[in-house]
Each structure stands twice: as structure tokens, then as C-alpha cells.
Design a protein around this motif. Structure first.
Motif, short mmCIF file in Angstrom:
data_model
loop_
_atom_site.label_atom_id
_atom_site.label_comp_id
_atom_site.label_asym_id
_atom_site.label_seq_id
_atom_site.Cartn_x
_atom_site.Cartn_y
_atom_site.Cartn_z
N UNK A 184 0.79 -1.04 -0.06
CA UNK A 184 -0.05 0.04 0.04
C UNK A 184 0.98 1.35 -0.16
N UNK A 185 1.93 1.33 0.89
CA UNK A 185 2.86 2.26 1.07
C UNK A 185 3.72 2.58 -0.33
N UNK A 186 4.21 1.46 -0.95
CA UNK A 186 5.17 1.59 -1.88
C UNK A 186 4.88 2.44 -3.01
N UNK A 187 3.77 2.35 -3.54
CA UNK A 187 3.53 3.50 -4.81
C UNK A 187 3.75 5.10 -4.31
N UNK A 188 3.32 5.15 -2.83
CA UNK A 188 3.58 6.59 -2.37
C UNK A 188 5.16 6.86 -2.49
N UNK A 189 6.04 5.88 -1.80
CA UNK A 189 7.34 5.94 -1.83
C UNK A 189 8.04 6.16 -3.25
N UNK A 236 9.99 1.84 7.84
CA UNK A 236 9.67 2.60 7.10
C UNK A 236 10.38 3.92 6.84
N UNK A 237 10.69 4.68 8.17
CA UNK A 237 11.48 5.82 8.09
C UNK A 237 12.76 5.68 7.28
N UNK A 238 13.41 4.56 7.22
CA UNK A 238 14.82 4.45 6.29
C UNK A 238 14.37 4.39 5.10
N UNK A 239 13.15 3.53 4.44
CA UNK A 239 12.95 3.61 3.37
C UNK A 239 12.42 5.06 2.73
N UNK A 240 11.59 5.79 3.54
CA UNK A 240 11.42 7.19 3.16
C UNK A 240 12.67 8.14 2.89
N UNK A 241 13.53 8.01 3.96
CA UNK A 241 14.75 8.73 3.97
C UNK A 241 15.65 8.45 2.69
N UNK A 242 15.89 7.13 2.65
CA UNK A 242 16.63 6.50 1.27
C UNK A 242 15.80 7.13 -0.08
#
Length: 339
Positions: free
Chosen positions: A253-258, A298-304
């Protein structure tokens, strides 16, 4: 310098000539959104994605700096087991006293007149713990930055503990206001690197990082800088931990937003980057608060993703992520099919 650092088993990567930021990606990586850790350019000997390409391979280092002799040198802190305190002296509005040392209440009777920079908050933290001020630690490598700041280098002698990077402008994850942490997931500018603003100059005679003091290690743990060790597992994305069906669904669900955040790398501006990053982090905060995701992962993925899209504004990226995660956490989110 790059060869000398690599000889110490500190992976290095080129910085843009005259700047403190990584050298630009190749054209293909500028327009294509993909995970830096699996970028095919690394196998081809290219320096794409900053510290993700860092190496100790001397032949590759020779090739890189022969191609661009003016390039500065960045050191990938995580693989080098380095923890560097980046003390800023930027002119900025001093926040409320409750935000100077996260998690520590500074009584009203403490006189903060004259406090203006990270040098002051680091000294305040040391005084509060009755420990020596790291900025005056002559037993370790200290490097004066062109802007008047200070890099205090330490080595993590506990390999079972992994520290993560953060910025001193983040109210939730900072060590202290205007004191950044460079560790896993970040890099530090090497001594003697020259930028348009000046040279990163070592202080004193010590050129080796000392072991991270126990009290600073405890402070890093207290402020959330210790991350779980992630061990490789079989699969197409071995750098990620195994997820349950519930978290897999939330990640899908989150991946498309990332990915919308990562896609902003194709253009320098006009992509709504801030809005997209804010939306992705807010959603991640809601999913984590509802128990569907691990917030740290999740924070690490967002930061990357943010670093990939806008690598020259890490401090701002982290501020957006932390604020949106916090806002999202106040509204637990249960998407249909995941509750």
C-alpha cells in the motif's frame, strides 16, 4: 587521500568538485527510479548514488579520481564503523529550551543566554552528564569545517550495535540541536577536502578516531540512534527483513507513494516533492501506529527515497519525514483488507 582512507578499510566515494555533496549520478540513474543498493551501475564501476557506491577497491578509486581529479572525498560511515558528530554553527532561530536536548528538560533557572549553536548544546549535554565536552576531545580526530563547524570522529568498537544518522534540526531524533550524527546511512566529508567555502582542516596532532565514549553511546541509544541489525536473507531484496503477510500488504500500500517521491529525481524542481514526501510519511506514520508497519524500517525507506530524489537537502528531508510521521502516528490508519 582517497587511497589512504581506503587502506584503512573506510569505503570512499567522490564528491562533486568544490562541493560537499556526492558527485552526480549518470544520466540513466538521474531519470530512472530504482533502489540505490541494487543499482547495476555499481557493478560497472560507476559512482552513482553517493555513499551507496563507496568502495575500498584501489583500482576503482584510481579510475574515479583520474576521471575527475578535482573531486572531493566522502567516507561512508556505516561500513567504516564510524560515528561522527557534526557540530553546526549556522545562524538560526534558537528553539524553545525543551527542544535543545531531546528528552531532557532544562529547568527555567538554567541561564541559556548566549546559546547560539551546536557547540553550545553539545557543551550543555556534556555538562548535564558531567562528562568532558567532545568538542574539546584532543584524543580523537577533529576536523574544522569551512562554515566554522566541527566534525568529531569516533569509531564504533561494538560491531553488534549499529548507529544511524540524524540531523540536529529534528525534534524527535536529534542528539542535540545543531548537532548532526553521521553513521549508518550517511557519509562524512574527509579531512583536507576543499570546497568553494574552504578546506576541511584537521585540528591538533591526532589523526585517528578514538573509540566512541560510553556516555555518548548511551546518549545515542537514548535518543533512538541505535537500529536493529538487519541480516541478509534469501530473496530479491536481501537488505530488507522478512515481513509477515500483514506487513507485506501494508508495504504494498505504501510503496507507490514512496515511488512517487523517488520519481522526483528526474527533475530538480516542479515535481511537488515536499507534498509527495509528506503524504508518504504521513501514511507510513498512520500504518505504523495501527501496527501494520515497523516505523523505523519505514522511516529508513522514506529517507532513502528522499535522499535519492533530493540528495543535497538531507536535513530538510528528515525534518519533513519526522514531522509527517509524527502527525500520521496520531491517526492510526487501517486500509481496507489490512485490519
Amino acid at each position: 587521500m582517497a587511497r589512504w582512507l581506503a587502506g584503512r578499510q573506510w569505503p570512499v566515494h567522490p564528491l562533486a568538485p568544490g562541493r560537499k555533496t556526492p558527485a552526480a549520478n549518470c544520466e540513466q540513474c538521474r531519470v530512472r527510479s530504482h533502489d540505490p543498493s541494487s543499482c547495476p551501475c555499481h557493478a560497472q564501476g560507476k559512482w552513482c548514488h553517493g555513499f551507496h557506491s563507496a568502495t575500498t577497491d584501489l583500482a576503482l578509486i584510481d579510475a574515479w579520481w583520474s576521471r575527475e581529479p578535482r573531486a572531493g572525498v566522502g567516507v561512508s560511515c556505516g561500513p567504516a564503523h564510524l560515528v561522527v558528530l557534526d557540530v553546526d554553527a549556522h545562524a538560526a532561530q534558537v528553539p524553545d529550551r525543551d527542544r535543545l536536548l531531546p528528552g531532557i528538560r532544562i529547568p527555567e533557572q538554567v541561564n541559556l543566554e548566549g546559546l547560539a549553536s551546536g557547540f553550545d548544546t553539545l557543551a550543555l549535554l556534556a555538562a548535564y552528564r558531567q562528562k568532558p565536552n567532545p568538542a574539546e576531545d584532543e584524543s580523537t580526530l577533529r576536523v574544522r569545517t569551512p562554515s566554522g563547524g566541527l566534525h568529531i570522529w569516533y569509531v564504533n568498537s561494538e560491531p553488534a550495535v549499529r548507529y544511524r544518522s540524524s540531523t540536529g534540526s529534528s525534534p524527535r531524533t536529534a542528539l542535540a540541536w545543531q548537532v548532526d550524527v553521521r553513521a549508518h546511512g550517511g557519509y562524512i566529508v574527509a579531512p583536507r577536502t576543499r570546497t568553494a567555502a574552504g578546506v576541511y582542516t584537521p585540528l591538533g596532532a591526532v589523526r585517528d578516531p578514538a573509540p566512541l565514549p560510553a556516555w555518548l553511546a548511551a546518549e545515542l541509544a537514548r535518543t533512538g540512534h541505535v537500529t536493529p541489525r538487519v541480516f541478509p536473507v534469501p530473496g530479491p531484496r536481501p537488505h530488507r527483513p522478512t515481513r509477515t503477510p500483514r506487513t507485506v500488504g501494508a508495504q504494498a500500500f505504501l510503496q507507490p507513494l514512496i515511488e512517487t517521491v523517488r520519481a522526483c529525481a528526474a527533475q530538480a524542481e516542479g515535481t511537488g516533492f515536499t507534498e509527495k514526501l509528506n503524504r508518504a510519511a504521513f501514511t507510513a506514520g498512520g500504518l505504523a501506529a495501527a501496527g501494520h508497519l515497523n516505523q523505523a524500517e519505514a522511516r529508513q525507506e522514506l529517507a532513502e527515497a528522499a535522499h535519492y530524489a533530493r540528495p543535497h537537502q538531507n536535513r530538510r528531508n528528515e525534518s519533513i519525514i519526522d514531522a509527517a510521521l509524527s502527525a500520521g502516528a496520531s491517526r492510526p490508519f487501517h486500509p481496507k483488507g489490512l485490519a
